[in-house]
Each structure stands twice: as C-alpha cells, then as structure tokens.
Design a protein around this motif. Sequence first.
Motif, PDB file in Angstrom:
ATOM      1  N   HIS A  43       0.808  -1.219   0.000  1.00 57.02           N
ATOM      2  CA  HIS A  43       0.000   0.000   0.000  1.00 57.02           C
ATOM      3  C   HIS A  43       0.838   1.264   0.000  1.00 57.02           C
ATOM      4  CE1 HIS A  43      -2.735  -3.177   1.307  1.00 57.02           C
ATOM      5  NE2 HIS A  43      -3.638  -2.469   0.682  1.00 57.02           N
ATOM      6  N   ASP A  44       2.064   1.189   0.502  1.00 53.62           N
ATOM      7  CA  ASP A  44       2.975   2.335   0.531  1.00 53.62           C
ATOM      8  C   ASP A  44       4.406   1.799   0.550  1.00 53.62           C
ATOM      9  OD1 ASP A  44       4.300   4.730   0.817  1.00 53.62           O
ATOM     10  OD2 ASP A  44       3.552   5.156   2.823  1.00 53.62           O
ATOM     11  N   PRO A  45       4.980   1.556  -0.631  1.00 50.26           N
ATOM     12  CA  PRO A  45       6.274   0.871  -0.694  1.00 50.26           C
ATOM     13  C   PRO A  45       7.480   1.698  -0.263  1.00 50.26           C
ATOM     14  CG  PRO A  45       5.546   1.457  -2.889  1.00 50.26           C
ATOM     15  CD  PRO A  45       4.424   1.799  -1.950  1.00 50.26           C
ATOM     16  N   ASN A  46       7.374   2.997  -0.279  1.00 45.77           N
ATOM     17  CA  ASN A  46       8.528   3.830   0.043  1.00 45.77           C
ATOM     18  C   ASN A  46       8.433   4.325   1.482  1.00 45.77           C
ATOM     19  OD1 ASN A  46       9.468   3.530  -2.634  1.00 45.77           O
ATOM     20  ND2 ASN A  46       7.998   5.071  -3.265  1.00 45.77           N
ATOM     21  N   THR A  48      10.572   4.248   5.604  1.00 47.05           N
ATOM     22  CA  THR A  48      11.805   4.012   6.345  1.00 47.05           C
ATOM     23  C   THR A  48      11.600   2.752   7.190  1.00 47.05           C
ATOM     24  OG1 THR A  48      11.108   5.280   8.288  1.00 47.05           O
ATOM     25  CG2 THR A  48      12.252   6.505   6.524  1.00 47.05           C
ATOM     26  N   LEU A  49      12.686   2.212   7.668  1.00 44.72           N
ATOM     27  CA  LEU A  49      12.605   1.051   8.546  1.00 44.72           C
ATOM     28  C   LEU A  49      11.753   1.370   9.765  1.00 44.72           C
ATOM     29  CD1 LEU A  49      13.418  -1.772   9.550  1.00 44.72           C
ATOM     30  CD2 LEU A  49      15.533  -0.736  10.413  1.00 44.72           C
ATOM     31  N   SER A  50      11.943   2.537  10.343  1.00 40.80           N
ATOM     32  CA  SER A  50      11.183   2.918  11.537  1.00 40.80           C
ATOM     33  C   SER A  50       9.686   3.002  11.249  1.00 40.80           C
ATOM     34  CB  SER A  50      11.695   4.249  12.087  1.00 40.80           C
ATOM     35  OG  SER A  50      11.039   4.553  13.292  1.00 40.80           O
ATOM     36  N   GLN A  51       9.324   3.558  10.102  1.00 45.92           N
ATOM     37  CA  GLN A  51       7.902   3.643   9.736  1.00 45.92           C
ATOM     38  C   GLN A  51       7.296   2.254   9.568  1.00 45.92           C
ATOM     39  OE1 GLN A  51       8.495   6.005   6.215  1.00 45.92           O
ATOM     40  NE2 GLN A  51       7.721   7.872   7.204  1.00 45.92           N
ATOM     41  N   LEU A  52       8.043   1.367   8.917  1.00 42.00           N
ATOM     42  CA  LEU A  52       7.540   0.008   8.729  1.00 42.00           C
ATOM     43  C   LEU A  52       7.435  -0.717  10.065  1.00 42.00           C
ATOM     44  CD1 LEU A  52       6.548  -2.117   6.737  1.00 42.00           C
ATOM     45  CD2 LEU A  52       8.939  -2.843   6.463  1.00 42.00           C
ATOM     46  N   ALA A  53       8.420  -0.531  10.941  1.00 41.62           N
ATOM     47  CA  ALA A  53       8.373  -1.153  12.267  1.00 41.62           C
ATOM     48  C   ALA A  53       7.176  -0.635  13.060  1.00 41.62           C
ATOM     49  CB  ALA A  53       9.673  -0.903  13.017  1.00 41.62           C
ATOM     50  N   ASP A  54       6.862   0.654  12.928  1.00 42.52           N
ATOM     51  CA  ASP A  54       5.670   1.213  13.587  1.00 42.52           C
ATOM     52  C   ASP A  54       4.420   0.469  13.134  1.00 42.52           C
ATOM     53  OD1 ASP A  54       7.019   3.184  15.018  1.00 42.52           O
ATOM     54  OD2 ASP A  54       6.553   4.776  13.574  1.00 42.52           O
ATOM     55  N   PHE A  55       4.287   0.286  11.826  1.00 43.94           N
ATOM     56  CA  PHE A  55       3.109  -0.405  11.296  1.00 43.94           C
ATOM     57  C   PHE A  55       3.045  -1.836  11.799  1.00 43.94           C
ATOM     58  CE2 PHE A  55       0.928  -3.217   8.445  1.00 43.94           C
ATOM     59  CZ  PHE A  55      -0.265  -2.563   8.213  1.00 43.94           C
ATOM     60  N   VAL A  56       4.147  -2.576  11.650  1.00 46.65           N
ATOM     61  CA  VAL A  56       4.152  -3.997  12.014  1.00 46.65           C
ATOM     62  C   VAL A  56       3.899  -4.179  13.510  1.00 46.65           C
ATOM     63  CG1 VAL A  56       5.548  -6.107  12.091  1.00 46.65           C
ATOM     64  CG2 VAL A  56       5.561  -4.671  10.035  1.00 46.65           C
ATOM     65  N   ALA A  57       4.560  -3.389  14.341  1.00 46.95           N
ATOM     66  CA  ALA A  57       4.356  -3.498  15.798  1.00 46.95           C
ATOM     67  C   ALA A  57       2.920  -3.123  16.163  1.00 46.95           C
ATOM     68  CB  ALA A  57       5.342  -2.616  16.543  1.00 46.95           C
ATOM     69  N   GLY A  58       2.400  -2.072  15.551  1.00 50.46           N
ATOM     70  CA  GLY A  58       1.025  -1.649  15.824  1.00 50.46           C
ATOM     71  C   GLY A  58       0.000  -2.656  15.355  1.00 50.46           C
ATOM     72  N   PHE A  59       0.214  -3.212  14.167  1.00 46.78           N
ATOM     73  CA  PHE A  59      -0.725  -4.192  13.617  1.00 46.78           C
ATOM     74  C   PHE A  59      -0.695  -5.471  14.442  1.00 46.78           C
ATOM     75  CE2 PHE A  59      -2.557  -6.799  10.126  1.00 46.78           C
ATOM     76  CZ  PHE A  59      -3.637  -5.995   9.824  1.00 46.78           C
ATOM     77  N   THR A  60       0.490  -5.875  14.867  1.00 47.75           N
ATOM     78  CA  THR A  60       0.626  -7.055  15.718  1.00 47.75           C
ATOM     79  C   THR A  60      -0.144  -6.860  17.024  1.00 47.75           C
ATOM     80  OG1 THR A  60       2.794  -7.567  14.773  1.00 47.75           O
ATOM     81  CG2 THR A  60       2.273  -8.564  16.906  1.00 47.75           C
ATOM     82  N   GLU A 104      12.357   0.911  -0.775  1.00 47.22           N
ATOM     83  CA  GLU A 104      11.692   1.353  -2.000  1.00 47.22           C
ATOM     84  C   GLU A 104      11.181   0.133  -2.756  1.00 47.22           C
ATOM     85  OE1 GLU A 104      14.517   3.586  -4.257  1.00 47.22           O
ATOM     86  OE2 GLU A 104      14.504   5.270  -2.857  1.00 47.22           O
ATOM     87  N   ALA A 105      10.164   0.345  -3.546  1.00 45.02           N
ATOM     88  CA  ALA A 105       9.636  -0.732  -4.381  1.00 45.02           C
ATOM     89  C   ALA A 105      10.711  -1.194  -5.356  1.00 45.02           C
ATOM     90  CB  ALA A 105       8.404  -0.250  -5.147  1.00 45.02           C
ATOM     91  N   ALA A 106      10.722  -2.480  -5.625  1.00 49.39           N
ATOM     92  CA  ALA A 106      11.649  -3.055  -6.602  1.00 49.39           C
ATOM     93  C   ALA A 106      10.829  -3.631  -7.755  1.00 49.39           C
ATOM     94  CB  ALA A 106      12.511  -4.129  -5.941  1.00 49.39           C
ATOM     95  N   PRO A 107      11.477  -4.002  -8.845  1.00 50.26           N
ATOM     96  CA  PRO A 107      10.753  -4.442 -10.042  1.00 50.26           C
ATOM     97  C   PRO A 107       9.762  -5.585  -9.824  1.00 50.26           C
ATOM     98  CG  PRO A 107      13.050  -4.078 -10.571  1.00 50.26           C
ATOM     99  CD  PRO A 107      12.912  -3.925  -9.081  1.00 50.26           C
ATOM    100  N   ALA A 115      -0.121 -11.296  -7.672  1.00 45.87           N
ATOM    101  CA  ALA A 115      -0.341 -12.712  -7.339  1.00 45.87           C
ATOM    102  C   ALA A 115      -0.998 -12.865  -5.976  1.00 45.87           C
ATOM    103  CB  ALA A 115       0.985 -13.474  -7.371  1.00 45.87           C
ATOM    104  N   LEU A 116      -0.735 -11.939  -5.066  1.00 49.24           N
ATOM    105  CA  LEU A 116      -1.325 -11.993  -3.728  1.00 49.24           C
ATOM    106  C   LEU A 116      -2.679 -11.267  -3.668  1.00 49.24           C
ATOM    107  CD1 LEU A 116       1.837 -11.273  -1.555  1.00 49.24           C
ATOM    108  CD2 LEU A 116       0.610 -13.442  -1.764  1.00 49.24           C
ATOM    109  N   GLY A 117      -3.073 -10.652  -4.756  1.00 49.55           N
ATOM    110  CA  GLY A 117      -4.334  -9.923  -4.751  1.00 49.55           C
ATOM    111  C   GLY A 117      -4.238  -8.585  -4.061  1.00 49.55           C
ATOM    112  N   LEU A 118      -3.018  -8.063  -3.933  1.00 49.88           N
ATOM    113  CA  LEU A 118      -2.808  -6.768  -3.272  1.00 49.88           C
ATOM    114  C   LEU A 118      -2.682  -5.672  -4.309  1.00 49.88           C
ATOM    115  CD1 LEU A 118      -0.150  -7.809  -0.625  1.00 49.88           C
ATOM    116  CD2 LEU A 118      -2.521  -7.176  -0.179  1.00 49.88           C
ATOM    117  N   ARG A 119      -3.253  -4.555  -4.002  1.00 53.66           N
ATOM    118  CA  ARG A 119      -3.132  -3.373  -4.852  1.00 53.66           C
ATOM    119  C   ARG A 119      -2.723  -2.208  -3.962  1.00 53.66           C
ATOM    120  NH1 ARG A 119      -2.894  -6.757  -8.129  1.00 53.66           N
ATOM    121  NH2 ARG A 119      -4.531  -7.375  -9.511  1.00 53.66           N
ATOM    122  N   GLY A 120      -1.936  -1.320  -4.494  1.00 53.65           N
ATOM    123  CA  GLY A 120      -1.470  -0.152  -3.746  1.00 53.65           C
ATOM    124  C   GLY A 120      -2.531   0.871  -3.522  1.00 53.65           C
TER     125      GLY A 120
END
Length: 120
Positions: A43-46, A48-60, A104-107, A115-120
């Motif tokens: 949903h938001d590929p770009n 920082t590590l800290s931002q992603l950790a915030d999401f994962v810890a919060g979602f968990t 960042e998003a990669a190719p 394949a996972l049915g995910l859209r940004g």
Amino acid sequence: MDWHRFETTIARQQLAGDESMPSDVFEILSTEDARYAVYALAHDPNRTLSQLADFVAGFTAMRSGTIATPADHENVRIRLHHAVLPKLDATGYVTYDRSNQTIEAAPRQETVNAALGLRG
C-alpha cells in the motif's frame, strides 16, 4: 484489500501449489512480521525502517488486543532489519538500503502484489 482476504489468498495459493507465486516469496511469507510488512509495503512501498516497524508493531498489537510498547517496536525493527527486509530485497520485492534504513519498491513488487491480490 482487507487483511483477512490477504491471508486467505496466501493460504489458498500455498495449498494449491500456485505456480504464479515463486516459492522464495512463500518462504518469506511464513513469518507474521513478513506478512504484515508485505501488506504495508503493497500500500505504501517507500518507507523508512522505523515507519515500517511502527506499522508492524502496531498491527501485531491490534490483532492480539494489546498495546505496542517501545520494546515491541525495537524488537520488530531488529527482525525487519536483519531478517525480513534482506530477504525481501534478495527476492526483488523491495530495495532495502541498510545504511540509510530506507525501503523502495523493486521491479518484482508489482508481480508479487498481483499474485497476492494486493493493490497499492
């Protein structure tokens, strides 16, 4: 896409031996941290590590009915930095700059998301 449908899609593809999803991606998605990270990055590929950790810890915490603590965030950040993101980088899903801790998003991201049915 909602989380429940995402998990159901992964399970269905694994059971069916879906050839459209490379086995290296299925291996990575075997951990909860990785599934949450891929879901967030789709949903938001770009980020920082800290931002992603915030999401994962919060979602968990949300899924377990608890509140994420600073220690939870730090533990998730370490797992993402040392295990999840290097693997996602190696598969071509993201580009992870370890020194700047940016993602960042990669190719291959678009193909995997489709394949996972995910859209940004």
